[in-house]
Motif scaffolding. Structure first.
Motif, PDB file in Angstrom:
ATOM      1  N   VAL A   1       0.840  -1.194   0.000  1.00  0.00           N
ATOM      2  CA  VAL A   1       0.000   0.000   0.000  1.00  0.00           C
ATOM      3  C   VAL A   1       0.881   1.252   0.000  1.00  0.00           C
ATOM      4  O   VAL A   1       2.036   1.209   0.423  1.00  0.00           O
ATOM      5  CB  VAL A   1      -0.953   0.068   1.218  1.00  0.00           C
ATOM      6  N   THR A   2       0.320   2.357  -0.493  1.00  0.00           N
ATOM      7  CA  THR A   2       1.048   3.622  -0.520  1.00  0.00           C
ATOM      8  C   THR A   2       0.258   4.650   0.277  1.00  0.00           C
ATOM      9  O   THR A   2      -0.899   4.425   0.634  1.00  0.00           O
ATOM     10  CB  THR A   2       1.192   4.157  -1.958  1.00  0.00           C
ATOM     11  N   GLU A   3       0.905   5.800   0.514  1.00  0.00           N
ATOM     12  CA  GLU A   3       0.215   6.888   1.219  1.00  0.00           C
ATOM     13  C   GLU A   3      -1.055   7.288   0.464  1.00  0.00           C
ATOM     14  O   GLU A   3      -2.071   7.615   1.080  1.00  0.00           O
ATOM     15  CB  GLU A   3       1.137   8.095   1.387  1.00  0.00           C
ATOM     16  N   ASP A   4      -0.995   7.266  -0.866  1.00  0.00           N
ATOM     17  CA  ASP A   4      -2.165   7.674  -1.649  1.00  0.00           C
ATOM     18  C   ASP A   4      -3.326   6.687  -1.495  1.00  0.00           C
ATOM     19  O   ASP A   4      -4.485   7.090  -1.454  1.00  0.00           O
ATOM     20  CB  ASP A   4      -1.797   7.810  -3.137  1.00  0.00           C
ATOM     21  N   ASP A   5      -3.002   5.382  -1.417  1.00  0.00           N
ATOM     22  CA  ASP A   5      -4.075   4.395  -1.181  1.00  0.00           C
ATOM     23  C   ASP A   5      -4.793   4.723   0.119  1.00  0.00           C
ATOM     24  O   ASP A   5      -6.018   4.665   0.206  1.00  0.00           O
ATOM     25  CB  ASP A   5      -3.501   2.976  -1.044  1.00  0.00           C
ATOM     26  N   LEU A   6      -4.008   5.069   1.138  1.00  0.00           N
ATOM     27  CA  LEU A   6      -4.601   5.312   2.454  1.00  0.00           C
ATOM     28  C   LEU A   6      -5.457   6.579   2.457  1.00  0.00           C
ATOM     29  O   LEU A   6      -6.520   6.626   3.063  1.00  0.00           O
ATOM     30  CB  LEU A   6      -3.505   5.403   3.522  1.00  0.00           C
ATOM     31  N   ALA A   7      -5.000   7.602   1.761  1.00  0.00           N
ATOM     32  CA  ALA A   7      -5.761   8.861   1.762  1.00  0.00           C
ATOM     33  C   ALA A   7      -6.954   8.801   0.810  1.00  0.00           C
ATOM     34  O   ALA A   7      -8.031   9.295   1.129  1.00  0.00           O
ATOM     35  CB  ALA A   7      -4.842  10.022   1.377  1.00  0.00           C
TER      36      ALA A   7
ATOM     37  N   ALA B   1     -16.122  12.394  -0.801  1.00  0.00           N
ATOM     38  CA  ALA B   1     -16.616  12.438  -2.180  1.00  0.00           C
ATOM     39  C   ALA B   1     -15.836  13.477  -2.975  1.00  0.00           C
ATOM     40  O   ALA B   1     -15.449  13.251  -4.119  1.00  0.00           O
ATOM     41  CB  ALA B   1     -18.106  12.769  -2.195  1.00  0.00           C
ATOM     42  N   GLU B   2     -15.546  14.609  -2.318  1.00  0.00           N
ATOM     43  CA  GLU B   2     -14.810  15.655  -3.027  1.00  0.00           C
ATOM     44  C   GLU B   2     -13.315  15.332  -3.096  1.00  0.00           C
ATOM     45  O   GLU B   2     -12.684  15.403  -4.144  1.00  0.00           O
ATOM     46  CB  GLU B   2     -15.025  16.998  -2.327  1.00  0.00           C
ATOM     47  N   MET B   3     -12.770  14.917  -1.942  1.00  0.00           N
ATOM     48  CA  MET B   3     -11.325  14.724  -1.846  1.00  0.00           C
ATOM     49  C   MET B   3     -10.844  13.535  -2.698  1.00  0.00           C
ATOM     50  O   MET B   3      -9.763  13.559  -3.262  1.00  0.00           O
ATOM     51  CB  MET B   3     -10.962  14.491  -0.381  1.00  0.00           C
ATOM     52  N   GLN B   4     -11.669  12.491  -2.785  1.00  0.00           N
ATOM     53  CA  GLN B   4     -11.209  11.262  -3.438  1.00  0.00           C
ATOM     54  C   GLN B   4     -11.644  11.151  -4.889  1.00  0.00           C
ATOM     55  O   GLN B   4     -11.249  10.213  -5.581  1.00  0.00           O
ATOM     56  CB  GLN B   4     -11.738  10.045  -2.657  1.00  0.00           C
ATOM     57  N   PHE B   5     -12.477  12.097  -5.337  1.00  0.00           N
ATOM     58  CA  PHE B   5     -13.077  11.958  -6.667  1.00  0.00           C
ATOM     59  C   PHE B   5     -12.044  11.683  -7.764  1.00  0.00           C
ATOM     60  O   PHE B   5     -12.168  10.746  -8.538  1.00  0.00           O
ATOM     61  CB  PHE B   5     -13.891  13.217  -7.032  1.00  0.00           C
ATOM     62  N   LEU B   6     -11.010  12.514  -7.791  1.00  0.00           N
ATOM     63  CA  LEU B   6     -10.055  12.435  -8.897  1.00  0.00           C
ATOM     64  C   LEU B   6      -9.352  11.081  -8.959  1.00  0.00           C
ATOM     65  O   LEU B   6      -9.241  10.469 -10.030  1.00  0.00           O
ATOM     66  CB  LEU B   6      -9.031  13.565  -8.747  1.00  0.00           C
ATOM     67  N   GLN B   7      -8.886  10.600  -7.766  1.00  0.00           N
ATOM     68  CA  GLN B   7      -8.162   9.326  -7.766  1.00  0.00           C
ATOM     69  C   GLN B   7      -9.078   8.149  -8.108  1.00  0.00           C
ATOM     70  O   GLN B   7      -8.626   7.153  -8.665  1.00  0.00           O
ATOM     71  CB  GLN B   7      -7.499   9.076  -6.410  1.00  0.00           C
ATOM     72  N   ARG B   8     -10.367   8.285  -7.751  1.00  0.00           N
ATOM     73  CA  ARG B   8     -11.270   7.177  -8.064  1.00  0.00           C
ATOM     74  C   ARG B   8     -11.712   7.215  -9.520  1.00  0.00           C
ATOM     75  O   ARG B   8     -11.879   6.172 -10.159  1.00  0.00           O
ATOM     76  CB  ARG B   8     -12.475   7.219  -7.127  1.00  0.00           C
ATOM     77  N   ALA B   9     -11.879   8.418 -10.053  1.00  0.00           N
ATOM     78  CA  ALA B   9     -12.307   8.542 -11.456  1.00  0.00           C
ATOM     79  C   ALA B   9     -11.145   8.246 -12.404  1.00  0.00           C
ATOM     80  O   ALA B   9     -11.338   7.683 -13.475  1.00  0.00           O
ATOM     81  CB  ALA B   9     -12.862   9.946 -11.715  1.00  0.00           C
ATOM     82  N   TYR B  10      -9.940   8.660 -11.999  1.00  0.00           N
ATOM     83  CA  TYR B  10      -8.764   8.458 -12.856  1.00  0.00           C
ATOM     84  C   TYR B  10      -7.680   7.788 -12.015  1.00  0.00           C
ATOM     85  O   TYR B  10      -6.739   8.459 -11.573  1.00  0.00           O
ATOM     86  CB  TYR B  10      -8.253   9.801 -13.396  1.00  0.00           C
ATOM     87  N   PRO B  11      -7.793   6.470 -11.787  1.00  0.00           N
ATOM     88  CA  PRO B  11      -6.849   5.811 -10.861  1.00  0.00           C
ATOM     89  C   PRO B  11      -5.401   6.048 -11.250  1.00  0.00           C
ATOM     90  O   PRO B  11      -5.042   5.960 -12.424  1.00  0.00           O
ATOM     91  CB  PRO B  11      -7.227   4.326 -10.990  1.00  0.00           C
ATOM     92  N   GLY B  12      -4.593   6.377 -10.242  1.00  0.00           N
ATOM     93  CA  GLY B  12      -3.161   6.567 -10.472  1.00  0.00           C
ATOM     94  C   GLY B  12      -2.825   7.900 -11.113  1.00  0.00           C
ATOM     95  O   GLY B  12      -1.657   8.173 -11.427  1.00  0.00           O
ATOM     96  N   CYS B  13      -3.831   8.764 -11.300  1.00  0.00           N
ATOM     97  CA  CYS B  13      -3.627  10.054 -11.944  1.00  0.00           C
ATOM     98  C   CYS B  13      -2.622  10.905 -11.177  1.00  0.00           C
ATOM     99  O   CYS B  13      -2.595  10.908  -9.944  1.00  0.00           O
ATOM    100  CB  CYS B  13      -4.971  10.748 -12.021  1.00  0.00           C
ATOM    101  N   ASP B  14      -1.787  11.601 -11.893  1.00  0.00           N
ATOM    102  CA  ASP B  14      -0.705  12.379 -11.306  1.00  0.00           C
ATOM    103  C   ASP B  14      -0.688  13.727 -12.030  1.00  0.00           C
ATOM    104  O   ASP B  14      -1.009  13.761 -13.210  1.00  0.00           O
ATOM    105  CB  ASP B  14       0.608  11.626 -11.580  1.00  0.00           C
TER     106      ASP B  14
END
Ligand code: ZN
Lengths: 160, 256
Positions: free
Chosen positions: B68-74, B242-255
């Motif tokens: 797991v990474t810090e991003d997975d946790l957040a 819903a707001e904080m996680q939207f981007l990572q869930r819609a575009y997994p691994g997005c940077d």
């Protein structure tokens, strides 16, 4: 010596938010080790959330690469925690010349001193007749002051 | 147990950091907008350090699992997995409520991290050493604002009274010990939050008194049904995620 050469290269890596200060001036470059097949550079952040840290790591890699060092490992350490007391004298001078008041020395926030966290004078006209506008300036490491003589606002690099 | 403890510390910092970041562009004056944005940065930075440490401990404990990474946790946990206290997920309300919440939490975090300086886990002690300087500044800034508002105009005083009424019932959770906090304290790497309450009360009430506000009383209220530390949150956390996680869930691994 190779190590001295690398340090002098790294002295050209500037803080992206205060472009007159190098990472050596700021005191965040903590060490350089030459191992068998890599160079290990140790740095420490000023603040936990310092947004400049990622850029600084990239800049370290790219300047070393430009100078022919391609095996570089950056070691980010938190302890001992960075303190504004680690800023070099030449860093303090460059900061004041840039218009930012240098951090007070021997302040109690560094646990050792007893002084107050206040700039000594206006970096522009050197008047001591100054007042705080806000505890936070444009970045986490600065507060905002104004000079009551030349009337200019200025940033103060806080004690930390 | 160690990872649950680390995640609790990280979630507190992340969720309050996120709430504070909602003020960016909306502060009452530019300087204070910047102040709260900077406090948000400090807190989110602290949460990153804690998530990184939690992730590395989890990966060591379960080498057979996908790391797991810090991003997975957040970004990829659901609301019941979050362990932040309910106090910190409350909507910002007005400036008085935001200030009081920051003041209550910074006062608590200062005591908690002071104890963590002696953690048996050297990496956690290093994070505490790094963070505590920032927290001291947050305490200073928020205490000044509590006094300015409490001992200010009739309007600002009334708003502080409203903030006290809304937030005081949520304070007790800070000092309620969970199983994983008890294990952390017993193991010597963490601290039992209940032990911090006397010092917290004394420090908080000294400021409230200067601010001409009613003192905080540790009334034995009926236990809250909510317990953020155990994953039982108010409805507000879901909206934050819903707001904080939207981007990572819609575009997994997005940077970016
Ligand atoms: Zn001046």
């Amino acid at each position: 010596m190779e190590k001295e050469k690398i340090i002098s290269i790294l002295e050209e890596v500037m803080d992206p938010e205060i472009p007159v200060l190098s990472i050596a001036d700021l005191g965040i470059l903590r060490g350089v080790e030459i191992l068998e097949n890599e160079i290990r550079v140790t740095v420490t952040p000023t603040y936990s959330g310092c947004p400049a840290m990622d850029t600084i790591q990239e800049d370290i890699r790219s300047i070393l690469l430009k100078n022919g060092f391609d095996k570089v490992k950056i070691n980010l350490v938190l302890s001992p925690a960075w303190t504004s007391e680690w800023m070099t004298d030449s860093g303090r001078e460059k900061l004041e010349a840039f218009g930012i008041a240098a951090p007070a020395l021997n302040h109690s926030c560094t646990m050792a001193g007893t002084g107050t966290d206040e700039p000594g004078h206006c970096p522009l006209c050197h008047s001591e007749n100054i007042e705080m506008i806000s505890r936070f300036g444009s970045t986490a490491c600065k507060a905002l002051y104004r000079c009551l003589d030349c009337r200019e606002p200025f940033d103060y690099f806080k004690c930390h | 147990m160690l990872s649950a403890y680390l995640i609790q510390l990280a979630d507190n910092a992340l969720i309050l950091g996120h709430r504070n970041s909602e003020w960016t562009g909306h502060g009452p004056v530019l300087e204070q907008d910047i102040a709260l944005s900077n406090i948000a940065l400090d807190l989110i930075g602290q949460s990153r350090n804690l998530y990184q440490l939690a992730a590395s401990r989890m990966n060591t404990l379960s080498p057979e699992k996908e790391p797991v990474t810090e991003d997975d946790l957040a970004y990829l946990r659901e609301a019941p997995d979050f362990k932040n206290v309910v106090l910190l997920e409350q909507p910002n309300g007005d400036w008085a409520k935001t200030i009081l919440r920051q003041f209550y939490f910074s006062r608590f975090q200062l005591l908690q991290f002071r104890d963590l300086l002696n953690s048996k886990d050297a990496d956690l002690a290093a994070i505490a050493e790094k963070s505590i300087k920032e927290i001291r500044y947050h305490v200073k800034w928020s205490s000044e604002w509590v006094c300015r508002l409490g001992d200010g105009t009739t309007e600002s005083h009334t708003r502080m009274l409203n903030a006290l009424e809304e937030l005081n019932p949520l304070v007790a959770e800070l000092f309620t010990t969970t199983d994983y906090e008890l294990a952390a304290a017993t193991g010597g790497w963490g601290t039992d939050p209940a032990s911090l309450q006397p010092d917290w009360l004394q420090a908080v009430n000294a400021t409230l008194q200067t601010a001409t506000l009613p003192l905080y009383r540790d009334e034995k209220k009926p236990a809250l049904l909510l317990s953020g530390k155990n994953g039982f949150h108010s409805e507000h956390l879901g909206f934050i995620l819903a707001e904080m996680q939207f981007l990572q869930r819609a575009y997994p691994g997005c940077d970016w």
